[in-house]
Scaffold this motif. Structure first.
Motif: not given
Length: 182
Positions: A122-124, A119-120, A130, A126-127
């Motif tokens: 994937q967040r990274q 999850e971390l 973006q 995604a960030a």
């Protein structure tokens, strides 16, 4: 005078019987010995035999008690071994259950940690995506405005107007790229 000589060779039953004088003197000697033996020797012999008989009986009773004690000790040892085997089996079963519980707990913790890391990540991602998209959009916007200035030949001074034109252009690009990706 001459006496007739008797025949010295025995015949018939005399062959098996000793002479009478031998029998008499043997009886005279053996009867007192037999009487002394009956009076003195036989009671002592009976006492010794009775004592020996008592000793043998005591030994047999002691042997029977020892055998019973041995059988009891063997039975107790077998019971102790059976109890120890049962306890060892229960300990093995408990250890097996504990090992399974520890393994399951470790697996859950590992899965939770893996999910957290995923999850971390994937967040990274995604960030970063973006951030890259914003950076790309601004660069594409700048390039588009420079291209428009070169084509038109005038410098665009109104930055709000330029930003709206760039945003519209990027929105058109995005709408065109989305059907191609699907």
């Amino acid at each position: 005078m001459i006496l007739p000589v008797s025949d010295p060779t025995p015949s018939g039953a005399d062959l098996f019987l000793p002479p009478t004088y031998d029998l008499v003197w043997s009886i005279v000697v053996l009867v007192p010995i037999f009487v002394v033996f009956l009076v003195y020797g036989l009671p002592k012999l009976n006492a010794v035999l009775d004592e020996r008989s008592r000793t043998i009986e005591e030994g047999l009773r002691a042997s029977e008690r020892a055998q019973e004690a041995e059988a009891l000790a063997v039975r107790r040892a077998e019971e102790t071994v059976a109890a120890a085997n049962a306890e060892a089996g229960s300990i093995r079963a408990a250890a097996s259950e504990d090992a399974k519980a520890i393994f399951a707990k470790a697996r859950k913790e590992a899965e939770a940690e893996a999910n957290r890391i995923l999850e971390l990540a994937q967040r990274q991602i995604a960030a970063e995506r973006q951030s890259a998209q914003i950076s790309l959009q601004s660069e594409v916007g700048l390039l588009a405005s420079e291209l428009a200035e070169k084509i038109v030949g005038e410098h665009l001074q109104n930055t709000d107007l330029t930003a709206r034109v760039v945003d519209r252009f990027l929105a058109d690009l995005e709408s065109q790229s989305q059907p191609q990706e699907a």
